[in-house]
Write a protein that holds these residues in place. Sequence first.
Motif, PDB file in Angstrom:
ATOM      1  N   LEU A  44      -1.680  -1.040  -0.592  1.00  0.00           N
ATOM      2  CA  LEU A  44      -2.894   0.324  -0.321  1.00  0.00           C
ATOM      3  C   LEU A  44      -3.770  -1.020  -0.383  1.00  0.00           C
ATOM      4  CD1 LEU A  44      -3.424   2.624  -1.265  1.00  0.00           C
ATOM      5  CD2 LEU A  44      -4.472   2.121  -3.676  1.00  0.00           C
ATOM      6  N   GLY A  45      -5.246  -0.380   0.885  1.00  0.00           N
ATOM      7  CA  GLY A  45      -5.900  -1.079   1.321  1.00  0.00           C
ATOM      8  C   GLY A  45      -6.146  -0.982   2.490  1.00  0.00           C
ATOM      9  N   SER A  46      -7.242  -1.150   3.530  1.00  0.00           N
ATOM     10  CA  SER A  46      -6.863  -0.989   4.281  1.00  0.00           C
ATOM     11  C   SER A  46      -6.769  -1.588   5.497  1.00  0.00           C
ATOM     12  CB  SER A  46      -8.827  -1.571   4.998  1.00  0.00           C
ATOM     13  OG  SER A  46      -8.960  -3.447   4.811  1.00  0.00           O
ATOM     14  N   SER A  47      -6.988  -1.652   7.122  1.00  0.00           N
ATOM     15  CA  SER A  47      -6.440  -2.931   8.425  1.00  0.00           C
ATOM     16  C   SER A  47      -5.733  -3.833   7.480  1.00  0.00           C
ATOM     17  CB  SER A  47      -7.326  -2.704   9.267  1.00  0.00           C
ATOM     18  OG  SER A  47      -8.280  -4.027   8.633  1.00  0.00           O
ATOM     19  N   ARG A  48      -6.330  -4.886   6.118  1.00  0.00           N
ATOM     20  CA  ARG A  48      -5.768  -6.480   6.133  1.00  0.00           C
ATOM     21  C   ARG A  48      -4.464  -6.012   5.188  1.00  0.00           C
ATOM     22  NH1 ARG A  48      -7.280 -11.240   6.190  1.00  0.00           N
ATOM     23  NH2 ARG A  48      -7.201 -11.037   4.407  1.00  0.00           N
ATOM     24  N   CYS A  49      -4.432  -4.747   4.580  1.00  0.00           N
ATOM     25  CA  CYS A  49      -2.936  -3.946   4.082  1.00  0.00           C
ATOM     26  C   CYS A  49      -2.438  -3.115   5.428  1.00  0.00           C
ATOM     27  CB  CYS A  49      -2.968  -3.489   3.121  1.00  0.00           C
ATOM     28  SG  CYS A  49      -1.669  -2.161   2.051  1.00  0.00           S
ATOM     29  N   TRP A  50      -2.474  -2.815   5.919  1.00  0.00           N
ATOM     30  CA  TRP A  50      -1.239  -2.204   6.664  1.00  0.00           C
ATOM     31  C   TRP A  50      -1.087  -3.407   7.535  1.00  0.00           C
ATOM     32  CZ3 TRP A  50       1.445   1.675   8.088  1.00  0.00           C
ATOM     33  CH2 TRP A  50       1.417   1.877   9.184  1.00  0.00           C
ATOM     34  N   MET A  51      -2.001  -4.284   8.284  1.00  0.00           N
ATOM     35  CA  MET A  51      -1.725  -5.151   9.073  1.00  0.00           C
ATOM     36  C   MET A  51      -0.566  -6.733   8.477  1.00  0.00           C
ATOM     37  SD  MET A  51      -2.891  -3.801  12.106  1.00  0.00           S
ATOM     38  CE  MET A  51      -3.849  -3.313  13.041  1.00  0.00           C
ATOM     39  N   HIS A  52      -0.269  -6.684   7.082  1.00  0.00           N
ATOM     40  CA  HIS A  52      -0.225  -7.351   6.471  1.00  0.00           C
ATOM     41  C   HIS A  52       0.444  -7.443   5.955  1.00  0.00           C
ATOM     42  CE1 HIS A  52      -4.265 -10.412   7.201  1.00  0.00           C
ATOM     43  NE2 HIS A  52      -3.644  -9.520   8.590  1.00  0.00           N
ATOM     44  N   LEU A  53       1.124  -6.726   5.081  1.00  0.00           N
ATOM     45  CA  LEU A  53       2.212  -5.997   4.389  1.00  0.00           C
ATOM     46  C   LEU A  53       3.263  -5.133   4.983  1.00  0.00           C
ATOM     47  CD1 LEU A  53      -0.399  -5.453   0.936  1.00  0.00           C
ATOM     48  CD2 LEU A  53       0.062  -7.875   2.078  1.00  0.00           C
ATOM     49  N   ASP A  54       4.439  -6.075   4.479  1.00  0.00           N
ATOM     50  CA  ASP A  54       5.533  -5.643   4.718  1.00  0.00           C
ATOM     51  C   ASP A  54       6.423  -4.766   4.110  1.00  0.00           C
ATOM     52  OD1 ASP A  54       7.713  -5.330   6.325  1.00  0.00           O
ATOM     53  OD2 ASP A  54       8.468  -7.467   7.045  1.00  0.00           O
ATOM     54  N   PRO A  55       6.177  -3.772   4.322  1.00  0.00           N
ATOM     55  CA  PRO A  55       7.802  -2.993   3.556  1.00  0.00           C
ATOM     56  C   PRO A  55       8.448  -3.366   3.339  1.00  0.00           C
ATOM     57  CG  PRO A  55       6.743  -1.662   5.158  1.00  0.00           C
ATOM     58  CD  PRO A  55       5.780  -2.442   5.150  1.00  0.00           C
ATOM     59  N   GLY A  56       9.403  -3.782   4.359  1.00  0.00           N
ATOM     60  CA  GLY A  56      10.324  -4.526   4.276  1.00  0.00           C
ATOM     61  C   GLY A  56      11.270  -5.640   3.575  1.00  0.00           C
ATOM     62  N   PHE A  57       9.529  -6.552   3.239  1.00  0.00           N
ATOM     63  CA  PHE A  57       9.652  -7.521   3.201  1.00  0.00           C
ATOM     64  C   PHE A  57      10.292  -7.540   1.465  1.00  0.00           C
ATOM     65  CE2 PHE A  57       7.528 -10.703   0.148  1.00  0.00           C
ATOM     66  CZ  PHE A  57       8.329 -11.352   0.259  1.00  0.00           C
ATOM     67  N   PHE A  58       9.193  -5.995   0.837  1.00  0.00           N
ATOM     68  CA  PHE A  58       9.577  -5.554  -0.294  1.00  0.00           C
ATOM     69  C   PHE A  58      11.165  -5.136  -1.125  1.00  0.00           C
ATOM     70  CE2 PHE A  58       5.322  -6.543   0.051  1.00  0.00           C
ATOM     71  CZ  PHE A  58       4.087  -7.381  -1.147  1.00  0.00           C
ATOM     72  N   ASN A  59      11.051  -4.785   0.151  1.00  0.00           N
ATOM     73  CA  ASN A  59      12.786  -3.814   0.023  1.00  0.00           C
ATOM     74  C   ASN A  59      13.824  -5.072   0.132  1.00  0.00           C
ATOM     75  OD1 ASN A  59      11.006  -1.013   0.582  1.00  0.00           O
ATOM     76  ND2 ASN A  59      11.615  -1.370   2.868  1.00  0.00           N
ATOM     77  N   LYS A  60      13.743  -5.897   1.056  1.00  0.00           N
ATOM     78  CA  LYS A  60      14.609  -7.193   0.340  1.00  0.00           C
ATOM     79  C   LYS A  60      14.578  -7.417  -0.742  1.00  0.00           C
ATOM     80  CE  LYS A  60      17.303 -10.159   3.788  1.00  0.00           C
ATOM     81  NZ  LYS A  60      16.995 -10.601   5.089  1.00  0.00           N
ATOM     82  N   LYS A  61      13.234  -8.520  -0.738  1.00  0.00           N
ATOM     83  CA  LYS A  61      13.636  -9.153  -1.628  1.00  0.00           C
ATOM     84  C   LYS A  61      13.480  -8.835  -2.716  1.00  0.00           C
ATOM     85  CE  LYS A  61      12.559 -13.082  -4.279  1.00  0.00           C
ATOM     86  NZ  LYS A  61      12.962 -14.079  -4.777  1.00  0.00           N
ATOM     87  N   PHE A  62      12.868  -7.770  -2.985  1.00  0.00           N
ATOM     88  CA  PHE A  62      12.813  -7.449  -4.714  1.00  0.00           C
ATOM     89  C   PHE A  62      13.633  -6.365  -5.274  1.00  0.00           C
ATOM     90  CE2 PHE A  62       9.025  -9.226  -3.661  1.00  0.00           C
ATOM     91  CZ  PHE A  62       8.991 -10.290  -4.675  1.00  0.00           C
ATOM     92  N   ASN A  63      14.724  -5.190  -4.231  1.00  0.00           N
ATOM     93  CA  ASN A  63      15.698  -4.306  -3.983  1.00  0.00           C
ATOM     94  C   ASN A  63      14.153  -3.100  -4.621  1.00  0.00           C
ATOM     95  OD1 ASN A  63      17.748  -3.120  -4.045  1.00  0.00           O
ATOM     96  ND2 ASN A  63      17.950  -3.169  -5.736  1.00  0.00           N
ATOM     97  N   LEU A  64      13.049  -2.822  -3.980  1.00  0.00           N
ATOM     98  CA  LEU A  64      12.413  -1.897  -4.262  1.00  0.00           C
ATOM     99  C   LEU A  64      11.640  -0.661  -3.389  1.00  0.00           C
ATOM    100  CD1 LEU A  64      10.731  -3.742  -7.497  1.00  0.00           C
ATOM    101  CD2 LEU A  64      12.698  -1.773  -7.216  1.00  0.00           C
ATOM    102  N   LYS A  65      12.222   0.277  -3.353  1.00  0.00           N
ATOM    103  CA  LYS A  65      11.771   0.950  -2.852  1.00  0.00           C
ATOM    104  C   LYS A  65      10.030   1.220  -1.949  1.00  0.00           C
ATOM    105  CE  LYS A  65      12.605   5.880  -0.558  1.00  0.00           C
ATOM    106  NZ  LYS A  65      13.093   7.255  -0.513  1.00  0.00           N
ATOM    107  N   THR A  66       9.789   0.299  -0.465  1.00  0.00           N
ATOM    108  CA  THR A  66       8.224   0.557  -0.378  1.00  0.00           C
ATOM    109  C   THR A  66       7.733   0.967   0.752  1.00  0.00           C
ATOM    110  OG1 THR A  66       8.479  -1.818  -1.444  1.00  0.00           O
ATOM    111  CG2 THR A  66       6.844  -1.239  -0.695  1.00  0.00           C
ATOM    112  N   VAL A  67       6.189   1.415   0.674  1.00  0.00           N
ATOM    113  CA  VAL A  67       5.625   2.902   1.216  1.00  0.00           C
ATOM    114  C   VAL A  67       3.629   1.524   2.236  1.00  0.00           C
ATOM    115  CG1 VAL A  67       4.448   4.307   0.151  1.00  0.00           C
ATOM    116  CG2 VAL A  67       5.266   4.555   3.053  1.00  0.00           C
ATOM    117  N   ASN A  68       4.230   1.422   3.100  1.00  0.00           N
ATOM    118  CA  ASN A  68       2.384   0.776   3.864  1.00  0.00           C
ATOM    119  C   ASN A  68       1.528   1.727   3.852  1.00  0.00           C
ATOM    120  OD1 ASN A  68       0.190  -0.616   4.507  1.00  0.00           O
ATOM    121  ND2 ASN A  68       1.503  -1.940   5.025  1.00  0.00           N
ATOM    122  N   ILE A  69       0.337   2.318   2.883  1.00  0.00           N
ATOM    123  CA  ILE A  69      -0.557   3.657   2.732  1.00  0.00           C
ATOM    124  C   ILE A  69      -1.813   2.766   3.738  1.00  0.00           C
ATOM    125  CG2 ILE A  69       0.864   5.207   2.151  1.00  0.00           C
ATOM    126  CD1 ILE A  69      -0.815   4.408  -0.310  1.00  0.00           C
ATOM    127  N   GLY A  70      -1.673   1.645   4.082  1.00  0.00           N
ATOM    128  CA  GLY A  70      -3.014   1.101   4.451  1.00  0.00           C
ATOM    129  C   GLY A  70      -3.996   2.133   5.914  1.00  0.00           C
TER     130      GLY A  70
END
Length: 311
Positions: free
Chosen positions: A55-81
Motif C-alpha cells: 500500500l502507498g503511492s508511487s514509491r510503493c508501486w515502483m519499489h515493492l515487488d509482489p513476486g518477491f513476497f510470493n516467493k520468499k514468504f510463500n504469501l500471495k501478494t498484491v501491489n495496490i500503490g
Amino acid sequence: MIINFLKKTVSFSILIVVIITTLQILITFRIKDKTVFGHDNWDTTSNIDADIVLLGSSRCWMHLDPGFFNKKFNLKTVNIGMNGHSKINSIQLRLENYLMKNKSPKFVIFSFDPFIEPYFNKSDSNLINKDKYSRFAFMPTKENEALVEYFKFNNAEKYIPLYAIFKYKLLGDCVTLNNSNLFPEGFGMNDEVWNTTKSPVNDELKKYYFTDNEASILKKQLYNLNEFCKKKEIKLICIQTPVYKVLYDKKKFQQTISICESNNIEVIDANYEIIRNNSINFYNTNHLNKKGVNEMNKLLKNEQKLINFLK
C-alpha cells in the motif's frame, strides 16, 4: 411543416442518444475487468484474496515487488500503490476499495516515508492521473464511488455517455488496449537507466517532504489507519525505501520511524546506504529501477523484522 421538423429533430436526437449510449456500453464492456493504462487496476485486483497487500503511492508501486513476497514468504501478494497519490486518505480509500472486492489480507505493508502527506478534510484530493482514472467515472460501481468522488468527477462525467471518454481523450486507448499489459510483474518495474539530462541530479524534491508541523497530524492519521486495519483483523507494518543520496535527510527519515514507533507500529528502514549511494540503482532521485529493486530485495530477505512480522 413545423410539426414535421420537430418530429424529425426529436427522432434524430433519440437516434444520437441511442448511438452514444450503445457506444458507451460497448466501451464499458470492452474495458471491464481490464486495465487501460497498466496502473488503473481498481477492478483487476478484485477476487485476488491476497495474504499481503502492498500500500502507498508511487514509491510503493515502483519499489515493492509482489513476486518477491510470493516467493520468499510463500504469501500471495498484491501491489495496490497509486502513482502520484501520497495523502493518507487516498491511500486508505484505495485499501477500502480493495477490501470491498476481496477478503481481508493478513498483512498490509505501507510505504510510509517523508513523502507521505496528511489530509485536512475529506474533500482533499490530488488530481494526478485524473485523466487515466476517468475510465471509472461513468456510472461508477458502488465499490468505486468513493475513489470517483476523490477525483472530483462531475455529474456530466458520471452520467452523460461518452462525455468522460472524449473529454479525457480515452477513446483510442480504450479501443486498442495497447497499454493494458504494461506491468506484467504486478507493479511498476522500471528498466530505465538514469538519464540525468532528462531527470537531473538535485535535491529539489525535498520540498515535498512533510513539515515538522504536519508530523503530529500524520501521527494521528497513521494511528487511524492502523485502527481501521485492526478492525479488519489486518496487521500493519510500515516500510521506507531508498532515495538517492542527494535526497537523503537522516533527521527526516528518522522522523517517520519515530511516528510509526509512537503508534506501536512496526517499521522497516529499507533506505539502505549501499543502495542510496549508487545512482545505478535509480531512474530518478526518488525511484529505484529494476536493479535497485532487486538489490533492495536481496537485503529485505534477511530483514529480521520483516521475517518475524510475516511468520
